[in-house]
Design a protein around this motif. Structure first.
Motif, PDB file in Angstrom:
ATOM      1  N   MET A   1       0.992  -0.778   0.073  1.00  0.00           N
ATOM      2  CA  MET A   1      -0.316  -0.313  -0.441  1.00  0.00           C
ATOM      3  C   MET A   1       1.117   1.228  -0.027  1.00  0.00           C
ATOM      4  O   MET A   1       2.027   1.019   0.553  1.00  0.00           O
ATOM      5  CB  MET A   1      -1.081  -0.480   0.663  1.00  0.00           C
ATOM      6  CG  MET A   1      -2.183   1.135   0.893  1.00  0.00           C
ATOM      7  SD  MET A   1      -3.155   0.538   2.698  1.00  0.00           S
ATOM      8  CE  MET A   1      -4.068  -1.362   2.198  1.00  0.00           C
ATOM      9  N   ALA A   2       0.949   2.105  -0.965  1.00  0.00           N
ATOM     10  CA  ALA A   2       1.272   3.713  -1.132  1.00  0.00           C
ATOM     11  C   ALA A   2       1.372   3.959   0.201  1.00  0.00           C
ATOM     12  O   ALA A   2       1.129   3.996   1.491  1.00  0.00           O
ATOM     13  CB  ALA A   2       0.888   4.039  -1.764  1.00  0.00           C
ATOM     14  N   GLY A   3       3.059   4.831   0.005  1.00  0.00           N
ATOM     15  CA  GLY A   3       3.328   5.884   1.772  1.00  0.00           C
ATOM     16  C   GLY A   3       1.792   6.423   1.905  1.00  0.00           C
ATOM     17  O   GLY A   3       1.894   7.206   3.023  1.00  0.00           O
ATOM     18  N   SER A   4       1.218   6.904   0.961  1.00  0.00           N
ATOM     19  CA  SER A   4       0.404   7.970   0.996  1.00  0.00           C
ATOM     20  C   SER A   4      -0.666   7.614   1.714  1.00  0.00           C
ATOM     21  O   SER A   4      -1.902   8.688   2.285  1.00  0.00           O
ATOM     22  CB  SER A   4       0.124   9.022  -0.439  1.00  0.00           C
ATOM     23  OG  SER A   4      -0.611   7.947  -0.883  1.00  0.00           O
ATOM     24  N   THR A 389      -4.982  -1.039  -8.294  1.00  0.00           N
ATOM     25  CA  THR A 389      -6.425  -1.175  -8.378  1.00  0.00           C
ATOM     26  C   THR A 389      -6.897  -0.103  -9.768  1.00  0.00           C
ATOM     27  O   THR A 389      -7.595  -0.004  -9.340  1.00  0.00           O
ATOM     28  CB  THR A 389      -6.526  -0.039  -7.367  1.00  0.00           C
ATOM     29  OG1 THR A 389      -5.947   1.421  -7.318  1.00  0.00           O
ATOM     30  CG2 THR A 389      -6.369  -0.652  -6.215  1.00  0.00           C
ATOM     31  N   GLN A 390      -5.759  -0.359 -10.790  1.00  0.00           N
ATOM     32  CA  GLN A 390      -6.184  -0.203 -12.269  1.00  0.00           C
ATOM     33  C   GLN A 390      -6.360   0.960 -12.013  1.00  0.00           C
ATOM     34  O   GLN A 390      -7.144   1.695 -12.954  1.00  0.00           O
ATOM     35  CB  GLN A 390      -7.127  -1.366 -12.521  1.00  0.00           C
ATOM     36  CG  GLN A 390      -6.927  -2.679 -12.459  1.00  0.00           C
ATOM     37  CD  GLN A 390      -5.749  -3.213 -12.809  1.00  0.00           C
ATOM     38  OE1 GLN A 390      -5.390  -2.490 -14.789  1.00  0.00           O
ATOM     39  NE2 GLN A 390      -5.135  -4.149 -12.707  1.00  0.00           N
ATOM     40  N   GLY A 391      -5.904   1.747 -11.064  1.00  0.00           N
ATOM     41  CA  GLY A 391      -5.935   3.301 -10.875  1.00  0.00           C
ATOM     42  C   GLY A 391      -7.344   3.901 -10.336  1.00  0.00           C
ATOM     43  O   GLY A 391      -7.416   5.590 -10.615  1.00  0.00           O
ATOM     44  N   ALA A 392      -8.568   3.327 -10.056  1.00  0.00           N
ATOM     45  CA  ALA A 392      -9.884   3.554  -9.644  1.00  0.00           C
ATOM     46  C   ALA A 392      -9.393   3.944  -8.007  1.00  0.00           C
ATOM     47  O   ALA A 392      -9.693   4.511  -7.916  1.00  0.00           O
ATOM     48  CB  ALA A 392     -10.374   2.775 -10.200  1.00  0.00           C
ATOM     49  N   GLY A 393      -8.394   3.357  -8.080  1.00  0.00           N
ATOM     50  CA  GLY A 393      -8.842   3.915  -6.307  1.00  0.00           C
ATOM     51  C   GLY A 393      -9.211   2.921  -5.370  1.00  0.00           C
ATOM     52  O   GLY A 393      -9.997   1.868  -5.371  1.00  0.00           O
ATOM     53  N   LEU A 394      -9.090   3.063  -4.020  1.00  0.00           N
ATOM     54  CA  LEU A 394      -9.890   2.045  -2.981  1.00  0.00           C
ATOM     55  C   LEU A 394     -11.353   2.040  -3.403  1.00  0.00           C
ATOM     56  O   LEU A 394     -11.723   3.747  -3.368  1.00  0.00           O
ATOM     57  CB  LEU A 394      -9.258   1.551  -1.989  1.00  0.00           C
ATOM     58  CG  LEU A 394      -8.198   1.466  -2.002  1.00  0.00           C
ATOM     59  CD1 LEU A 394      -7.174   1.927  -0.320  1.00  0.00           C
ATOM     60  CD2 LEU A 394      -8.128  -0.110  -1.854  1.00  0.00           C
ATOM     61  N   GLN A 399      -9.455  -0.076   3.572  1.00  0.00           N
ATOM     62  CA  GLN A 399      -9.390  -1.675   3.385  1.00  0.00           C
ATOM     63  C   GLN A 399      -8.224  -1.798   1.939  1.00  0.00           C
ATOM     64  O   GLN A 399      -7.309  -1.397   1.904  1.00  0.00           O
ATOM     65  CB  GLN A 399     -10.842  -2.250   2.097  1.00  0.00           C
ATOM     66  CG  GLN A 399     -11.766  -1.432   2.683  1.00  0.00           C
ATOM     67  CD  GLN A 399     -12.764  -2.840   2.635  1.00  0.00           C
ATOM     68  OE1 GLN A 399     -13.314  -3.039   1.108  1.00  0.00           O
ATOM     69  NE2 GLN A 399     -14.157  -2.813   3.051  1.00  0.00           N
ATOM     70  N   ARG A 400      -7.545  -3.226   2.238  1.00  0.00           N
ATOM     71  CA  ARG A 400      -7.232  -4.097   1.195  1.00  0.00           C
ATOM     72  C   ARG A 400      -7.260  -4.220   0.102  1.00  0.00           C
ATOM     73  O   ARG A 400      -7.759  -4.178  -0.919  1.00  0.00           O
ATOM     74  CB  ARG A 400      -6.425  -5.081   1.871  1.00  0.00           C
ATOM     75  CG  ARG A 400      -6.188  -5.167   3.023  1.00  0.00           C
ATOM     76  CD  ARG A 400      -4.563  -3.919   3.856  1.00  0.00           C
ATOM     77  NE  ARG A 400      -3.949  -4.808   4.993  1.00  0.00           N
ATOM     78  CZ  ARG A 400      -3.593  -3.747   5.758  1.00  0.00           C
ATOM     79  NH1 ARG A 400      -3.383  -3.120   4.800  1.00  0.00           N
ATOM     80  NH2 ARG A 400      -3.129  -4.296   6.399  1.00  0.00           N
ATOM     81  N   PRO A 401      -6.461  -3.610  -0.950  1.00  0.00           N
ATOM     82  CA  PRO A 401      -6.426  -3.367  -2.307  1.00  0.00           C
ATOM     83  C   PRO A 401      -7.154  -4.745  -2.896  1.00  0.00           C
ATOM     84  O   PRO A 401      -7.813  -5.090  -4.129  1.00  0.00           O
ATOM     85  CB  PRO A 401      -5.191  -2.973  -3.475  1.00  0.00           C
ATOM     86  CG  PRO A 401      -3.988  -2.201  -2.146  1.00  0.00           C
ATOM     87  CD  PRO A 401      -5.047  -3.181  -0.826  1.00  0.00           C
ATOM     88  N   TRP A 402      -5.975  -6.148  -2.613  1.00  0.00           N
ATOM     89  CA  TRP A 402      -6.377  -7.186  -3.491  1.00  0.00           C
ATOM     90  C   TRP A 402      -7.899  -8.210  -2.936  1.00  0.00           C
ATOM     91  O   TRP A 402      -8.459  -8.877  -3.083  1.00  0.00           O
ATOM     92  CB  TRP A 402      -5.179  -8.402  -2.862  1.00  0.00           C
ATOM     93  CG  TRP A 402      -5.098  -8.123  -1.213  1.00  0.00           C
ATOM     94  CD1 TRP A 402      -5.407  -9.157  -0.646  1.00  0.00           C
ATOM     95  CD2 TRP A 402      -3.999  -7.550  -0.194  1.00  0.00           C
ATOM     96  NE1 TRP A 402      -5.042  -9.559   0.581  1.00  0.00           N
ATOM     97  CE2 TRP A 402      -4.486  -8.288   0.297  1.00  0.00           C
ATOM     98  CE3 TRP A 402      -3.200  -6.514  -1.011  1.00  0.00           C
ATOM     99  CZ2 TRP A 402      -3.509  -7.975   1.727  1.00  0.00           C
ATOM    100  CZ3 TRP A 402      -2.177  -6.181   0.417  1.00  0.00           C
ATOM    101  CH2 TRP A 402      -2.979  -6.416   1.444  1.00  0.00           C
TER     102      TRP A 402
END
Length: 1108
Positions: A1-4, A389-394, A399-402
């Motif tokens: 998950m990104a640092g941001s 997330t294919q550019g769509a974000g959460l 929640q976890r992206p996967w």
């Protein structure tokens, strides 16, 4: 998950404001429309309603409204809060859409434009299908409208327009484009704000209506979601009190959710969001204690919710962000007027945020060992990327992206879970932890500096330095650590100083900074270091290597990759020519060589050799050699006599723990008589010509950062255990004192001068004064010169009526001077006597004082002594204080040519009384010759019952006397002298001091002040003791006390003299708030101003007598 991920979303942190969309404005090509838009946006002061405006095209597509759910019976929520929901209601879904349309009431094409306006309104409504968004129309008109009811055409057409556009009368507005445009805009804003309020109120009711369809078994997430939405809509409605209430409810509900590893992050994320909102609103309502209590509750509830053990660093990152966010809220509230204190300020929260970031860093190092370098990163990073997330974000926060939207306790796919965790660990390795920690520590340091918490600031600066070290930014690390070390030296935190020095030494080694490396080696070998002997031995060997131009061994615990780079830097440094000399001033450090120097006497006669001693002591484990010792003096001509050099095998060695003394002497020049000679510096050269020369330099007479405190401790110990230091066989280092200056004084002359004459001198007489000069020197006295005549400084008329000459054969005229300067007398052999007659002619009568001065030069050296005494004197009083003792001094001068016998004296007092039981005469049977004076002193007091007038009579002084040559039976003559009147004053306060008759340097001097209230009222007394260079003291520096009528208060101070001689005591300042007209300067005359301080006790010798 990104640092941001840990950054709070901007839509959460901003102040929610009603969103109003403006359509129909062409702000690019239409100047009128541009002016209207600028009036809405520019200069939005705090008194204007909180609305967020945005210009949109008329056919703008607003977010589609989903079909309203009629039942939640089979609905299972996939998360708590969607990531786009707040932004949607802040920036995408307006509370009100305003259509601007140019139309005057008297427009000739009214019907066509009415139809066109209705069409545009319908287009807006169509794009808002399903939304409760309000629609309003603003007609831009060129003319100023008439008052309501006067323009019937306008009224009719307004109703027709409302009907065709399906608008209520409250949704149609007119905007005249005139000079008062801003005023019309503000009125429009207020109307828009009311429509927006209605919209958000409707939305709140709509969300509340869902509650009856929910059950607590499957819809727990919806309870949290709905409460959050109601609170957020309340904020948009600017109803912050209700918003706070609903946020608190949402916070309680989020902690009632069943928590497990798969949803722990989502729960914490939402808890953090809601907590941020609650704290922000509490600060906004000026209830900071509620904000602090809420945050503490939040931390207590969440600090144990770690989640997956393999991602424990995420929990530390989340905790760090919580503290950082609260610190920022706290700081923002302070800027808006909140007052913080030392023990509760944003710095503590930034500090805790940094601590959790440090924990995150440690956990990341432990948990992410599988990816140790770039190659491993490329090899092990899973593909496809589970974090993509294919550019769509959460869809939902936290929640976890996967596995988005999964709320089951066990993850649906164990393999995906494993690869997701691995991807997060790999990402964590790339996070610049040290940068995050340093930024937080920097914020904390700024806060602690602002609130004057110096120790907290120093502690955090050490941590910043260590983080810079771990980040391999050794220059900044060294700069910070060096700054902090000064404080720890001053406060004598030796363990902390040693730890900081160890880190600083590593930085200096890895930077190959030779000067810094030598300084820190010298200090780690010194007495302040708490390192073990084997560690000191290793450091000393490295120091010797640097002195011999060799590369030192690496410091332990250094990064291996950095060590190899450092070695190449050291090799380059050693190869450079011309940089083999270093000068290090160690006055502000605690080096492994201690130095003390002193002149053997505070003063030397010009015919004596000036002697000084330099003491050196080494604290390192092994002997240290040096090749040169030099002392610099204020007169640089003497420096050549204060240098000692050794070369090659003759280099001097300092043994560990042993004190070595080096003596120097020189002869002072005659032109330095009366001048002070000071030591300006001492220099010791380590190393030699074949390697690297390091000049260790001390300012003044030596000493370092710890010497002053050690000298104080030594003086206390010497008083405690006795003054038997001289009896010891070995020099005691702590007992050595520094004497950095000495005075050159003239030699004591050995010549006698006698005068012989027969006074009085008669007017116009050539009065002869015979001068006899005899030499008692052991060598020839050369250039003997006589100065004789009227002493300068007397009445100017005497200089014109007094003439002096050496020629007595004739009467001198008025051209003769009154003073003969530098009359040569030749030479005087040892024991030889010389006589000279000086003739004086006085034209007028009166007393005169003559000066006879003999000067000579001599080549011999003779020791001599000079003793100087100082006396106190009484000061006259212009006023006498009631009920306070004072002294009456009588002086009796005999003008009689015959001796007089004083038999007795007495006082007859009127308004004053004696302060002693009996007044006894001090002049009984005293014989006064002509011109002699006798004095008598009485201690008197003016009683308190005396009527206080301007002046009162004191009484009479009675003196009984007769000629000394008369018979004992002859009658006594009594002389009565009226004593002068005195001016009385009433003092509300009397103060006197009990103190010893003298003090001694560096020994306690107790002084007890007695303060008496002489009034019938309670007196408030403010006392303050001013500091003095000659004394330290213990006691209340500033105090405010109350003294009852006719009672006394005692104040005890322990003064600690620092210098010998007559010293001014610390001044006691007293003020009386209840007696503002009374001058407190009058109280100071009751107090002693000075005291004689003796030097420290030691055996008397010639040098100490001469120094007296």
């Amino acid at each position: 998950m990104a640092g941001s991920q840990w950054e709070l979303p901007p839509e959460l942190c901003c102040r929610p404001m009603a969103f109003v969309a403006l359509t129909g404005l062409d702000v690019v090509y239409n100047a009128v429309h541009r002016a209207i838009w600028d009036a809405f946006c520019a200069n939005r002061r705090a008194d204007r309603v909180p609305i967020s405006f945005k210009v949109l095209p008329g056919d703008h597509e607003y977010p589609k409204c989903r079909t309203k759910r009629t039942s939640y019976e089979w609905y299972i929520p996939k998360g708590i809060l969607k990531t786009g929901w707040m932004n949607k209601h802040l920036n995408l879904v307006p509370a009100l859409v305003v259509l601007f349309y140019e139309l005057d009431w008297d427009d000739p094409q009214w019907k066509e434009k009415q139809s066109e306006c209705a069409t545009k309104v319908e287009i807006v409504r169509t794009s808002l299908q399903g939304r409760n968004t309000k629609v309003a129309v603003v007609l831009i008109q060129k003319k100023t409208p008439l008052p309501p009811g006067e323009d019937l055409v306008a009224s009719e057409r307004a109703q027709a327009l409302c009907h065709s556009c399906d608008l209520s009368g409250k949704s149609l507005f007119v905007l005249p484009h005139t000079d008062h445009l801003v005023g019309y805009i503000i009125r429009l804003e207020n109307a828009f704000y009311e429509h927006a309020q209605t919209y958000y109120y409707t939305e709140i009711r709509r969300v509340k209506s869902h509650k009856e369809f929910l059950n607590k078994t499957t819809h727990q997430l919806l309870f949290v979601r709905h409460q959050f939405k109601i609170a957020f809509f309340s904020e948009l409605k600017q109803d912050t009190q209700n918003a706070l209430k609903y946020y608190r409810t949402a916070y309680s509900l989020v902690h009632e959710l069943r928590a497990h590893e798969t949803n722990m992050l989502e729960i914490k994320t939402m808890a953090g969001f809601i907590n941020y909102k609650i704290c922000r609103l509490c600060f906004q309502h000026n209830t900071p204690l509620d904000a602090i209590a809420q945050f503490r509750k939040h931390i207590d509830l969440c600090k144990k919710k770690i989640g997956s053990a393999e991602l424990a660093f995420e929990h530390s990152a989340w905790m760090s962000k919580q503290f950082q966010s609260f610190g920022e809220l706290f700081d923002e509230a302070i800027k808006l007027g909140l007052t913080a204190i030392q023990t509760q300020n944003p710095g503590f929260y930034y500090q805790q945020a940094a601590c959790y970031s440090q924990d995150r860093k440690q956990l990341a190092l432990q948990l992410c060992q599988e990816v140790s370098n770039y190659i491993t990163y490329k090899t092990h990073y899973p593909s496809p990327d589970p974090l993509d997330t294919q550019g769509a974000g959460l869809d939902f926060y936290g929640q976890r992206p996967w596995r988005q939207g999964q709320q089951s306790i066990d993850p649906p796919d164990a393999e995906k879970e494993k690869t997701g965790i691995l991807a997060l660990q790999i990402k964590e390795r790339d996070v610049p932890h040290s940068e995050l920690i340093i930024a937080l520590l920097s914020n904390a340091v700024a806060q602690f500096k602002k609130y004057k918490c110096p120790r907290m600031k120093s502690h955090l600066m050490v941590q910043m330095g260590e983080e810079y070290y771990h980040a391999k930014d050794y220059t900044k690390a060294l700069k910070l650590l060096d700054y902090v070390m000064c404080d720890y030296r001053t406060e004598r935190w030796w363990g902390l100083l040693t730890a900081i020095l160890t880190t600083a030494l590593r930085c200096a080694y890895l930077m190959a900074s030779i000067k810094d490396y030598v300084i820190y080696c010298m200090e780690l070998l010194g007495r302040a270091s708490t390192l073990k002997e084997e560690q000191k031995s290793r450091i000393e060997k490295n120091l010797i290597k640097v002195l011999t131009n060799e590369v030192p061994d690496a410091e332990p615990e250094c990064d291996p990759s950095s060590v190899s780079a450092a070695r190449s830097l050291w090799n380059d440094r050693m190869a450079l020519a011309g940089s083999n000399e270093l000068t290090i001033e160690v006055q502000d450090y605690i080096p492994f060589i201690q130095c003390k120097a002193k002149f053997q006497s505070p003063s030397f006669h010009v015919d004596q050799p000036v002697q000084l001693q330099v003491f050196l002591r080494a604290d390192c484990p092994h002997p240290v050699s040096f090749g040169k010792l030099a002392v610099s003096l204020s007169n640089q001509e003497y420096n050549q006599w204060c240098v000692a050099e050794w070369s090659g095998q003759e280099a001097m060695s300092l043994l560990p723990g042993k004190t070595t003394c080096y003596n120097f002497s020189f002869v002072a020049k005659t032109e330095d008589v009366g001048k002070k000679i000071e030591m300006t510096g001492i220099e010791v050269m380590l190393g030699g010509d074949s390697g690297r020369c390091v000049f260790v330099s001390w300012r003044g007479a030596g000493g370092d950062a710890a010497s002053a405190h050690e000298a104080l401790q030594a003086s206390r110990c010497s008083r405690r255990w006795g003054r038997n230091i001289e009896a010891r066989q070995e020099l005691d280092w702590d007992s050595l004192t520094m004497q950095h200056s000495t005075m050159i004084i003239s030699r004591v002359p050995k010549i006698s001068v006698q005068l012989s004459h027969q006074p009085p001198a008669l007017t116009n007489e050539m009065y002869c004064i015979k001068l006899t000069v005899q030499s008692q020197e052991e060598a020839m006295a050369k250039d003997v010169k006589l100065t004789a005549g009227l002493k300068p400084g007397q009445d100017a008329n005497l200089g014109q009526t007094t003439h002096v000459t050496l020629d007595g054969s004739k009467v001198c005229d008025d051209s003769a001077p009154s003073l003969l300067p530098d009359v040569p007398l030749g030479e005087l052999k040892p024991g030889e006597k010389l006589e000279k007659c000086v003739y004086v002619k006085c034209v007028s009568t009166g007393p005169r004082v003559f000066l006879f001065h003999v000067a000579y030069s001599i080549d011999t050296t003779v020791e001599g002594r000079q003793i100087m005494c100082k006396c106190h004197k009484f000061e006259p009083l212009d006023r006498v204080s009631v009920d306070i003792p004072f002294l009456l001094m009588t002086d009796i001068l005999s003008s009689s040519p015959w001796p007089l016998l004083l038999t007795s004296s007495s006082l007859q007092l009127l308004t004053v009384t004696s302060n002693t039981p009996q007044l006894q005469s001090q002049l009984q049977e005293v014989v006064l010759q002509t011109g002699e004076c006798a004095s008598e002193c009485f201690c008197l007091r003016c009683p308190p019952q005396t009527n206080i007038n301007n002046t009162v009579a004191t009484g009479q002084y009675l003196l009984s006397w007769r000629r000394n040559s008369s018979s004992p039976d002859s009658p006594l003559i009594q002389t009565i002298v009226s004593l002068p009147h005195v001016v009385l004053e009433m003092v509300p306060l009397y103060i006197h001091a009990d103190l010893p008759s003298f003090g001694r340097v560096r020994e306690s001097l107790p002084v007890r002040y007695h303060i008496e209230n002489r009034t019938a009222l309670v007196q408030e007394v403010e006392m303050a003791v001013e500091p003095s260079d000659a004394f330290m003291f213990s006691g209340l520096k500033q105090v405010r006390l109350r003294i009852l009528p006719s009672s006394e208060q005692e104040m005890l101070y322990n003064y600690y003299p620092l210098m010998a001689g007559y010293q001014t005591l610390p001044q006691l300042n007293i003020s009386l708030p209840r007696c503002p007209t009374f001058s407190t300067q009058a109280l100071k005359r009751f107090l002693p101003q000075r005291i004689f301080v003796k030097p420290q006790g030691r055996q008397l010798d010639d040098a100490s007598i001469a120094a007296a």
